[in-house]
Design an enzyme around this catalytic site. Structure first.
Site, short mmCIF file in Angstrom:
data_model
loop_
_atom_site.label_atom_id
_atom_site.label_comp_id
_atom_site.label_asym_id
_atom_site.label_seq_id
_atom_site.Cartn_x
_atom_site.Cartn_y
_atom_site.Cartn_z
N HIS A 193 -13.92 -81.40 21.21
CA HIS A 193 -14.93 -82.19 20.49
C HIS A 193 -14.35 -82.58 19.12
CE1 HIS A 193 -17.67 -80.53 23.44
NE2 HIS A 193 -18.70 -81.17 22.93
N GLU A 196 -17.70 -86.50 16.24
CA GLU A 196 -19.11 -86.60 16.63
C GLU A 196 -19.94 -86.41 15.36
OE1 GLU A 196 -20.59 -83.17 18.72
OE2 GLU A 196 -22.37 -84.20 19.47
N ASP A 274 -23.59 -84.92 27.99
CA ASP A 274 -23.47 -83.83 27.02
C ASP A 274 -24.42 -82.66 27.33
OD1 ASP A 274 -22.18 -82.74 24.83
OD2 ASP A 274 -23.21 -83.94 23.32
#
Ligand code: ADE
Ligand code: ZN
Length: 327
Positions: A193, A196, A274
């Site tokens: 990740h 974001e 997600d």
């Protein structure tokens, strides 16, 4: 009118615990006499108001997932929903930290149970699944190294990837480089990740310090044209989760989402949900919204799915077999 639910789809970015239907978590809480009422709203959905609170609710929900059989049931419940939304290939994030507290022997049992769940779902729906084990960023680098060792010791079968989720504002990707190196040496595909909650710098720093082929989200790369060009040049695949980004207020509305700009700049983009019940979405809704907002049609989605299968952490026989569904 296209029935978006029946269009075949791949999903590369789905957290197994984050995909747990609220009713499933409530049922487990009742079975175990745990009071989880504070994490549910009166309409039955999960309570959270920002990213930090989302992570807290997520971890509270995880607290009732205690046994390998809980995770087998969860795997099947999640894949039932995925299949109903047309998903034919799913990669799910799991974490040894939530499955036996990082203990290797316990993790083996949890992984075996989730593998049975995925096999049952394949027999029931034909859906193909691979697992990506993740470290949790805010649990820190030492735990991440341990998680990577546990993952490396059990690599193979459906466990084909390693990644990192959690609080992106915690430390730098470089602090987790050792853990990714352990996973890479075990032959696992790598993703993390980034971009974001934090901006373009977090994506650049991730690419500079960890050898990932994919980035979870990565959408805030759009803030830096040079970085977008680098993503295109290096063909780094973004696991884009537009509905999640809107709900977490990374972008205020669908029309502002940069997925089209990224794709048009040559960055390989894919589409996932997600943590669907947290973000009030599913794969059908993601496709419908992309169609309504940007006019994407079946040809666009076939290209997106081919891109996803090129980047999938699976063997070539599976890749070609699933890819054929998108021609
Ligand atoms: N864990 C579960 N969902 C996540 C997300 N969207 N970002 C970071 N970590 C997560
Ligand atoms: Zn995620």
């Amino acid at each position: 009118m296209i029935d978006w639910a029946t269009v075949p789809k791949t999903e590369l970015h789905l957290h197994i615990e984050g995909a747990a239907p609220p009713d499933f978590i409530r049922t487990l809480a009742a079975e175990k006499n745990v009071d989880l009422s504070k994490i549910f709203k009166s309409d039955g959905s999960y309570v959270w108001k920002d990213f930090a609170e989302f992570l807290k609710t997520y971890e509270a929900a995880c607290s009732v997932l205690k046994t390998p059989d809980d995770f087998r049931r969860l795997t099947e419940a999640v894949l039932d929903v995925s299949s109903a939304n047309g998903v034919v290939y799913s990669e799910m994030f799991l974490s040894p930290d939530f499955c036996g507290g990082g203990d290797l022997e316990a993790w083996k049992d949890f992984l075996a149970a989730m593998t049975v769940g995925a096999q049952n779902s394949k027999a029931k729906h034909g859906i193909e699944t691979r697992f990506i084990s993740t470290c949790i960023r805010h649990f820190g680098p030492e735990k991440a190294v341990h998680t990577a060792k546990v993952t490396a010791a059990t690599a193979g079968g459906l466990l084909t990837g390693y990644g990192m989720g959690g609080e992106e504002r915690h430390l730098n990707a470089s602090d987790f480089a050792e853990s990714f190196e352990i996973a890479r040496a075990a032959g696992l595909g790598l993703t993390s990740h980034a971009g974001e909650i934090c901006g373009a710098d977090s994506v650049r720093e991730t690419l500079d310090s960890i050898n990932v082929t994919r980035i979870g989200h990565g959408v805030r790369a759009i803030e830096d044209a040079d970085l977008v060009a680098r993503l295109a040049e290096e063909q780094i695949v973004l696991e884009v989760c537009p509905g999640s980004n809107i709900e977490l207020n990374v972008f205020s509305k669908w029309a502002d989402h940069p997925i089209v700009k990224l794709r048009d700049a040559g960055v390989p983009v894919t589409v996932s949900t997600d943590d669907p019940p947290y973000f009030h979405t599913d794969m059908t809704q993601e496709y419908r919204k992309l169609h309504e907002t940007f006019g994407w049609g079946l040809t666009d989605f076939q290209a997106i799915n081919r891109e996803a299968m090129k980047a999938a952490f699976c063997d070539d026989e599976t890749r070609q077999r699933i890819m054929a569904k998108f021609e």
